[in-house]
Motif scaffolding. Structure first.
Motif, PDB file in Angstrom:
ATOM      1  N   VAL A  46       0.854  -1.189   0.000  1.00 19.80           N
ATOM      2  CA  VAL A  46       0.000   0.000   0.000  1.00 19.80           C
ATOM      3  C   VAL A  46       0.888   1.236   0.000  1.00 19.80           C
ATOM      4  CG1 VAL A  46      -1.719   1.313   1.288  1.00 19.80           C
ATOM      5  CG2 VAL A  46      -1.891  -1.176   1.155  1.00 19.80           C
ATOM      6  N   ARG A  47       0.741   2.083  -0.995  1.00 15.26           N
ATOM      7  CA  ARG A  47       1.563   3.287  -1.122  1.00 15.26           C
ATOM      8  C   ARG A  47       0.865   4.534  -0.592  1.00 15.26           C
ATOM      9  NH1 ARG A  47       4.404  -0.274  -1.455  1.00 15.26           N
ATOM     10  NH2 ARG A  47       5.696  -1.010  -3.192  1.00 15.26           N
ATOM     11  N   ASP A  48      -0.444   4.526  -0.602  1.00 12.48           N
ATOM     12  CA  ASP A  48      -1.209   5.724  -0.253  1.00 12.48           C
ATOM     13  C   ASP A  48      -1.848   5.539   1.114  1.00 12.48           C
ATOM     14  OD1 ASP A  48      -2.500   8.112  -0.331  1.00 12.48           O
ATOM     15  OD2 ASP A  48      -3.802   7.652  -2.032  1.00 12.48           O
ATOM     16  N   ARG A  49      -1.252   6.112   2.154  1.00 12.79           N
ATOM     17  CA  ARG A  49      -1.770   5.976   3.515  1.00 12.79           C
ATOM     18  C   ARG A  49      -2.892   6.978   3.728  1.00 12.79           C
ATOM     19  NH1 ARG A  49       0.381   1.085   4.779  1.00 12.79           N
ATOM     20  NH2 ARG A  49       2.561   1.024   4.153  1.00 12.79           N
ATOM     21  N   ARG A  50      -4.125   6.497   3.783  1.00  8.03           N
ATOM     22  CA  ARG A  50      -5.278   7.379   3.792  1.00  8.03           C
ATOM     23  C   ARG A  50      -6.077   7.339   5.097  1.00  8.03           C
ATOM     24  NH1 ARG A  50      -5.929   9.303  -1.186  1.00  8.03           N
ATOM     25  NH2 ARG A  50      -7.950  10.169  -0.600  1.00  8.03           N
ATOM     26  N   VAL A  51      -5.737   6.442   6.009  1.00  6.85           N
ATOM     27  CA  VAL A  51      -6.518   6.309   7.241  1.00  6.85           C
ATOM     28  C   VAL A  51      -6.261   7.509   8.155  1.00  6.85           C
ATOM     29  CG1 VAL A  51      -6.937   4.899   9.286  1.00  6.85           C
ATOM     30  CG2 VAL A  51      -6.489   3.798   7.084  1.00  6.85           C
ATOM     31  N   LYS A  52      -7.334   8.055   8.709  1.00  8.76           N
ATOM     32  CA  LYS A  52      -7.250   9.230   9.585  1.00  8.76           C
ATOM     33  C   LYS A  52      -6.967   8.803  11.025  1.00  8.76           C
ATOM     34  CE  LYS A  52     -10.586  11.614   6.624  1.00  8.76           C
ATOM     35  NZ  LYS A  52     -11.944  12.224   6.562  1.00  8.76           N
ATOM     36  N   PRO A  53      -6.464   9.719  11.860  1.00  4.30           N
ATOM     37  CA  PRO A  53      -6.123   9.370  13.244  1.00  4.30           C
ATOM     38  C   PRO A  53      -7.348   9.119  14.112  1.00  4.30           C
ATOM     39  CG  PRO A  53      -5.797  11.717  12.856  1.00  4.30           C
ATOM     40  CD  PRO A  53      -6.087  11.106  11.516  1.00  4.30           C
ATOM     41  N   ALA A  54      -7.105   8.509  15.275  1.00  2.00           N
ATOM     42  CA  ALA A  54      -8.178   8.224  16.234  1.00  2.00           C
ATOM     43  C   ALA A  54      -8.964   9.496  16.531  1.00  2.00           C
ATOM     44  CB  ALA A  54      -7.586   7.649  17.513  1.00  2.00           C
ATOM     45  N   GLY A  55     -10.283   9.339  16.602  1.00  2.07           N
ATOM     46  CA  GLY A  55     -11.170  10.468  16.850  1.00  2.07           C
ATOM     47  C   GLY A  55     -11.844  10.991  15.595  1.00  2.07           C
ATOM     48  N   GLU A  56     -11.323  10.616  14.424  1.00  4.20           N
ATOM     49  CA  GLU A  56     -11.898  11.065  13.153  1.00  4.20           C
ATOM     50  C   GLU A  56     -12.559   9.896  12.429  1.00  4.20           C
ATOM     51  OE1 GLU A  56      -9.487  13.530  10.647  1.00  4.20           O
ATOM     52  OE2 GLU A  56      -8.212  14.159  12.323  1.00  4.20           O
ATOM     53  N   TRP A  57     -13.604  10.217  11.656  1.00  3.11           N
ATOM     54  CA  TRP A  57     -14.328   9.199  10.913  1.00  3.11           C
ATOM     55  C   TRP A  57     -13.572   8.793   9.656  1.00  3.11           C
ATOM     56  CZ3 TRP A  57     -18.201   6.356  12.605  1.00  3.11           C
ATOM     57  CH2 TRP A  57     -19.002   6.846  13.641  1.00  3.11           C
ATOM     58  N   ASN A  58     -13.574   7.501   9.399  1.00  5.70           N
ATOM     59  CA  ASN A  58     -13.018   6.926   8.178  1.00  5.70           C
ATOM     60  C   ASN A  58     -14.128   6.198   7.423  1.00  5.70           C
ATOM     61  OD1 ASN A  58      -9.808   7.025   8.400  1.00  5.70           O
ATOM     62  ND2 ASN A  58     -10.642   6.632  10.440  1.00  5.70           N
ATOM     63  N   THR A  59     -13.959   6.093   6.117  1.00  2.00           N
ATOM     64  CA  THR A  59     -14.902   5.337   5.297  1.00  2.00           C
ATOM     65  C   THR A  59     -14.149   4.265   4.516  1.00  2.00           C
ATOM     66  OG1 THR A  59     -16.365   7.255   5.030  1.00  2.00           O
ATOM     67  CG2 THR A  59     -16.632   5.439   3.476  1.00  2.00           C
ATOM     68  N   TYR A  60     -14.610   3.024   4.659  1.00  4.35           N
ATOM     69  CA  TYR A  60     -14.102   1.902   3.871  1.00  4.35           C
ATOM     70  C   TYR A  60     -15.222   1.415   2.957  1.00  4.35           C
ATOM     71  CZ  TYR A  60      -9.871   0.964   6.723  1.00  4.35           C
ATOM     72  OH  TYR A  60      -8.648   1.034   7.346  1.00  4.35           O
ATOM     73  N   GLU A  61     -14.861   1.058   1.734  1.00  5.53           N
ATOM     74  CA  GLU A  61     -15.757   0.307   0.870  1.00  5.53           C
ATOM     75  C   GLU A  61     -14.980  -0.889   0.325  1.00  5.53           C
ATOM     76  OE1 GLU A  61     -19.239   3.326  -0.723  1.00  5.53           O
ATOM     77  OE2 GLU A  61     -17.543   2.912  -2.054  1.00  5.53           O
ATOM     78  N   LEU A  62     -15.513  -2.071   0.584  1.00  4.07           N
ATOM     79  CA  LEU A  62     -14.903  -3.303   0.111  1.00  4.07           C
ATOM     80  C   LEU A  62     -15.798  -3.901  -0.970  1.00  4.07           C
ATOM     81  CD1 LEU A  62     -14.323  -3.465   3.578  1.00  4.07           C
ATOM     82  CD2 LEU A  62     -12.660  -4.985   2.524  1.00  4.07           C
ATOM     83  N   THR A  63     -15.258  -4.014  -2.164  1.00  2.00           N
ATOM     84  CA  THR A  63     -15.995  -4.583  -3.278  1.00  2.00           C
ATOM     85  C   THR A  63     -15.532  -6.010  -3.506  1.00  2.00           C
ATOM     86  OG1 THR A  63     -16.216  -2.411  -4.330  1.00  2.00           O
ATOM     87  CG2 THR A  63     -16.567  -4.349  -5.722  1.00  2.00           C
ATOM     88  N   CYS A  64     -16.435  -6.956  -3.325  1.00  2.00           N
ATOM     89  CA  CYS A  64     -16.152  -8.377  -3.536  1.00  2.00           C
ATOM     90  C   CYS A  64     -16.891  -8.800  -4.800  1.00  2.00           C
ATOM     91  CB  CYS A  64     -16.631  -9.203  -2.343  1.00  2.00           C
ATOM     92  SG  CYS A  64     -15.832  -8.757  -0.778  1.00  2.00           S
ATOM     93  N   ARG A  65     -16.137  -9.056  -5.839  1.00  2.00           N
ATOM     94  CA  ARG A  65     -16.731  -9.405  -7.123  1.00  2.00           C
ATOM     95  C   ARG A  65     -15.915 -10.539  -7.747  1.00  2.00           C
ATOM     96  NH1 ARG A  65     -19.664  -6.032 -10.789  1.00  2.00           N
ATOM     97  NH2 ARG A  65     -18.874  -4.183  -9.701  1.00  2.00           N
ATOM     98  N   GLY A  66     -16.538 -11.688  -7.908  1.00  2.00           N
ATOM     99  CA  GLY A  66     -15.814 -12.815  -8.485  1.00  2.00           C
ATOM    100  C   GLY A  66     -14.593 -13.186  -7.657  1.00  2.00           C
ATOM    101  N   ARG A  67     -13.448 -13.218  -8.295  1.00  2.00           N
ATOM    102  CA  ARG A  67     -12.208 -13.593  -7.630  1.00  2.00           C
ATOM    103  C   ARG A  67     -11.359 -12.373  -7.287  1.00  2.00           C
ATOM    104  NH1 ARG A  67     -10.743 -18.907  -8.130  1.00  2.00           N
ATOM    105  NH2 ARG A  67      -8.550 -18.478  -8.548  1.00  2.00           N
ATOM    106  N   GLU A  68     -12.023 -11.300  -6.890  1.00  2.00           N
ATOM    107  CA  GLU A  68     -11.313 -10.058  -6.596  1.00  2.00           C
ATOM    108  C   GLU A  68     -11.960  -9.341  -5.412  1.00  2.00           C
ATOM    109  OE1 GLU A  68      -9.856  -7.639  -9.948  1.00  2.00           O
ATOM    110  OE2 GLU A  68     -11.017  -5.981  -9.067  1.00  2.00           O
ATOM    111  N   VAL A  69     -11.127  -8.798  -4.523  1.00  2.00           N
ATOM    112  CA  VAL A  69     -11.587  -7.955  -3.414  1.00  2.00           C
ATOM    113  C   VAL A  69     -10.814  -6.640  -3.485  1.00  2.00           C
ATOM    114  CG1 VAL A  69     -11.770  -7.665  -0.920  1.00  2.00           C
ATOM    115  CG2 VAL A  69     -12.175  -9.917  -1.935  1.00  2.00           C
ATOM    116  N   THR A  70     -11.548  -5.533  -3.563  1.00  3.30           N
ATOM    117  CA  THR A  70     -10.945  -4.204  -3.660  1.00  3.30           C
ATOM    118  C   THR A  70     -11.259  -3.411  -2.397  1.00  3.30           C
ATOM    119  OG1 THR A  70     -11.214  -4.202  -6.058  1.00  3.30           O
ATOM    120  CG2 THR A  70     -10.862  -2.076  -5.003  1.00  3.30           C
ATOM    121  N   LEU A  71     -10.254  -2.738  -1.843  1.00  2.00           N
ATOM    122  CA  LEU A  71     -10.459  -1.886  -0.667  1.00  2.00           C
ATOM    123  C   LEU A  71     -10.287  -0.420  -1.067  1.00  2.00           C
ATOM    124  CD1 LEU A  71     -10.846  -1.348   2.360  1.00  2.00           C
ATOM    125  CD2 LEU A  71      -8.382  -1.760   2.656  1.00  2.00           C
ATOM    126  N   TRP A  72     -11.333   0.362  -0.831  1.00  2.00           N
ATOM    127  CA  TRP A  72     -11.350   1.805  -1.064  1.00  2.00           C
ATOM    128  C   TRP A  72     -11.349   2.491   0.295  1.00  2.00           C
ATOM    129  CZ3 TRP A  72     -14.572   5.717   0.457  1.00  2.00           C
ATOM    130  CH2 TRP A  72     -14.625   6.896  -0.295  1.00  2.00           C
TER     131      TRP A  72
END
Length: 232
Positions: free
Chosen positions: A168-194
């Motif tokens: 993972v090159r792009d560190r996007r998670v915010k520090p404790a106390g702030e809201w984060n949004t994850y979207e996990l797309t599971c399609r066929g033989r692939e799982v993508t994390l946004w």
């Protein structure tokens, strides 16, 4: 009554397929893209609507190798904020939706309660996970860290660990106390994390075609909201 009970009729048995190792997405990723939920709010199922104080439709489970589940649950539902809350007790366990899913997008928003002097915030969001957690695929949640996939998947008739953190090159998670949004797309033989505006990693192939979604309790107070699923 749990709002998605008709959706949960006829649970599908968990199955696995044979495949090679996981890999992360390479190259630069788009920045600041809106979530799929923001782009198209139609057709999503709110997995907390109707759950109530007993969290009907959700099941507690132990993490393999840890102590048995304590009698008192660390999980509760705050009706005022429509949030699922883990109280931060020492229980290490997970809470899973009582429904096997195959292809879908899972939208989850989460934040840790910031505590002065506290370090090592840890939790996770599960997809395509077996009920006994012998096979599990987790999006790591941390304090300004995480945003990658890791776990135990299937390979050559046996479970095999995988970890995409170093890719993972792009560190996007915010520090404790702030809201984060994850979207996990599971399609066929692939799982993508946004994560918070951009894809951070892709597991391809994912040898496990279906399983449970869930969230983790690991000794830190954390809130989850807008747990929504869109079937693909």
């Amino acid at each position: 009554m749990f709002a998605t009970r008709p959706f949960r009729n006829g649970l599908i048995a968990l199955a696995v397929a044979l495949a090679g190792p996981a890999s992360a997405l390479s190259g630069d990723e788009p920045k600041g893209e809106p979530s799929l939920l923001e782009n198209d709010p139609k057709g999503w199922i709110d997995m907390l609507t109707g759950a109530g104080p007993e969290l009907e439709g959700w099941v507690r489970g132990p993490i393999p190798g840890t102590a048995e589940l304590p009698e008192k649950s660390p999980w509760s539902f705050d009706k005022a904020t429509s949030s699922l809350i883990c109280d931060g007790s020492n229980s290490h366990e997970w809470l899973r939706l009582d429904q096997v899913l195959t292809d879908y997008v899972l939208h989850v928003e989460w934040r840790f309660e910031k505590v002065a002097g506290k370090k090592g915030y840890n939790s996770g969001v599960y997809v395509r996970t077996s009920s006994d957690q012998k096979l599990w695929h987790q999006a790591q949640c941390g304090d300004g860290s995480g945003g990658y996939l890791f776990g135990e998947t299937m390979s050559n008739y046996a479970s095999k660990p995988f970890d995409l953190s170093k890719e993972v090159r792009d560190r996007r998670v915010k520090p404790a106390g702030e809201w984060n949004t994850y979207e996990l797309t599971c399609r066929g033989r692939e799982v993508t994390l946004w994560v918070n505006g951009a894809v951070t990693c892709v597991m391809k192939p994912c040898p496990v075609p279906r399983g449970y979604i869930g969230v983790e309790s690991e000794g830190y107070r954390i809130e989850f909201r807008n747990i929504r699923v869109k079937m693909l």
